[in-house]
Design a protein around this motif. Structure first.
Motif, mmCIF file in Angstrom:
data_model
loop_
_atom_site.group_PDB
_atom_site.id
_atom_site.type_symbol
_atom_site.label_atom_id
_atom_site.label_comp_id
_atom_site.label_asym_id
_atom_site.label_seq_id
_atom_site.Cartn_x
_atom_site.Cartn_y
_atom_site.Cartn_z
ATOM 1 N N HIS A 53 -6.043 -1.487 -6.053
ATOM 2 C CA HIS A 53 -6.986 -1.105 -5.008
ATOM 3 C C HIS A 53 -6.486 -0.765 -3.915
ATOM 4 O O HIS A 53 -5.729 -1.525 -3.114
ATOM 5 N N ASN A 54 -6.871 0.258 -3.618
ATOM 6 C CA ASN A 54 -6.604 1.080 -2.112
ATOM 7 C C ASN A 54 -7.774 0.696 -1.376
ATOM 8 O O ASN A 54 -8.753 1.255 -1.319
ATOM 9 N N SER A 55 -7.491 -0.472 -0.180
ATOM 10 C CA SER A 55 -8.443 -0.760 0.541
ATOM 11 C C SER A 55 -8.995 0.213 1.643
ATOM 12 O O SER A 55 -10.181 0.089 2.048
ATOM 13 N N ASP A 56 -8.266 1.148 2.024
ATOM 14 C CA ASP A 56 -8.386 2.343 2.905
ATOM 15 C C ASP A 56 -9.302 3.256 2.279
ATOM 16 O O ASP A 56 -10.302 3.679 3.194
ATOM 17 N N THR A 57 -9.339 3.714 1.176
ATOM 18 C CA THR A 57 -10.108 4.546 0.537
ATOM 19 C C THR A 57 -10.938 3.892 -0.542
ATOM 20 O O THR A 57 -12.070 4.720 -0.909
ATOM 21 N N ASP A 58 -11.089 2.734 -0.603
ATOM 22 C CA ASP A 58 -11.913 2.003 -1.620
ATOM 23 C C ASP A 58 -11.810 2.553 -2.989
ATOM 24 O O ASP A 58 -12.706 2.899 -3.506
ATOM 25 N N HIS A 59 -10.698 2.973 -3.386
ATOM 26 C CA HIS A 59 -10.136 3.833 -4.573
ATOM 27 C C HIS A 59 -9.395 2.715 -5.501
ATOM 28 O O HIS A 59 -8.600 2.122 -4.976
ATOM 29 N N LEU A 60 -9.820 2.807 -6.588
ATOM 30 C CA LEU A 60 -8.887 2.228 -7.744
ATOM 31 C C LEU A 60 -8.013 3.008 -8.447
ATOM 32 O O LEU A 60 -8.134 4.188 -9.110
ATOM 33 N N ASP A 61 -6.388 2.786 -8.067
ATOM 34 C CA ASP A 61 -5.347 3.685 -8.744
ATOM 35 C C ASP A 61 -5.091 3.125 -10.110
ATOM 36 O O ASP A 61 -4.839 1.713 -10.263
ATOM 37 N N HIS A 62 -4.848 3.809 -11.097
ATOM 38 C CA HIS A 62 -4.291 3.295 -12.469
ATOM 39 C C HIS A 62 -2.768 3.762 -12.796
ATOM 40 O O HIS A 62 -2.712 5.039 -12.419
ATOM 41 N N PHE A 63 -2.086 2.940 -13.366
ATOM 42 C CA PHE A 63 -0.771 2.938 -13.712
ATOM 43 C C PHE A 63 -0.586 2.663 -14.949
ATOM 44 O O PHE A 63 -0.918 1.634 -15.505
ATOM 45 N N TYR A 64 -0.060 3.645 -15.968
ATOM 46 C CA TYR A 64 0.119 3.563 -17.251
ATOM 47 C C TYR A 64 1.809 3.599 -17.530
ATOM 48 O O TYR A 64 2.554 4.389 -17.064
ATOM 49 N N PHE A 65 2.037 2.493 -18.252
ATOM 50 C CA PHE A 65 3.610 2.296 -18.511
ATOM 51 C C PHE A 65 3.706 2.128 -20.033
ATOM 52 O O PHE A 65 3.167 1.311 -20.744
ATOM 53 N N LEU A 66 4.919 2.630 -20.743
ATOM 54 C CA LEU A 66 5.440 2.222 -22.174
ATOM 55 C C LEU A 66 6.764 1.597 -22.041
ATOM 56 O O LEU A 66 7.282 1.695 -21.049
#
Length: 108
Positions: A53-66
């Motif tokens: 969660h980016n508190s500055d922009t109130d945006h949720l970033d998703h990261f995908y890994f194998l």
């Protein structure tokens, strides 16, 4: 003469700024070319999805890994986009040939 004295700091600033940009671009190009030149294969042992969660922009970033166990026994974590991540399942045999940026499925 006065104009030269005024413009010297400006010229030095923009010159340094240009050098920093060129170093950064060289670093990015080196990382991409190094990644493309590698080749490996293995079996997917885990799929991971994390969020931040980016508190500055109130945006949720998703990261995908194998998580891939390579043929030599070494474990590797591969970051992918969600579209590519969805194409894989645990147990799939994948390979990343030299010259390509992302792995592809060989078999299930």
């Amino acid at each position: 003469m006065e104009k030269i004295v005024i413009f010297i700091p400006i010229i030095l600033f923009f010159g340094l700024f240009l050098v920093l940009i060129l170093v950064f671009l060289g670093f990015v190009i080196r990382l991409i070319s190094r990644s493309k030149s590698e080749s490996w294969s293995g079996v997917i042992t885990d799929k991971q999805h994390t969020t931040s969660h980016n508190s500055d922009t109130d945006h949720l970033d998703h990261f995908y890994f194998l998580v891939v166990k390579q043929d030599g026994g070494r474990e590797r974590k591969v970051g992918l986009s969600s579209q590519i991540w969805d194409q894989f399942s645990v147990g799939d045999k994948i390979t990343k040939p030299s010259g390509q940026l992302f792995p592809h499925k060989v078999s299930s």
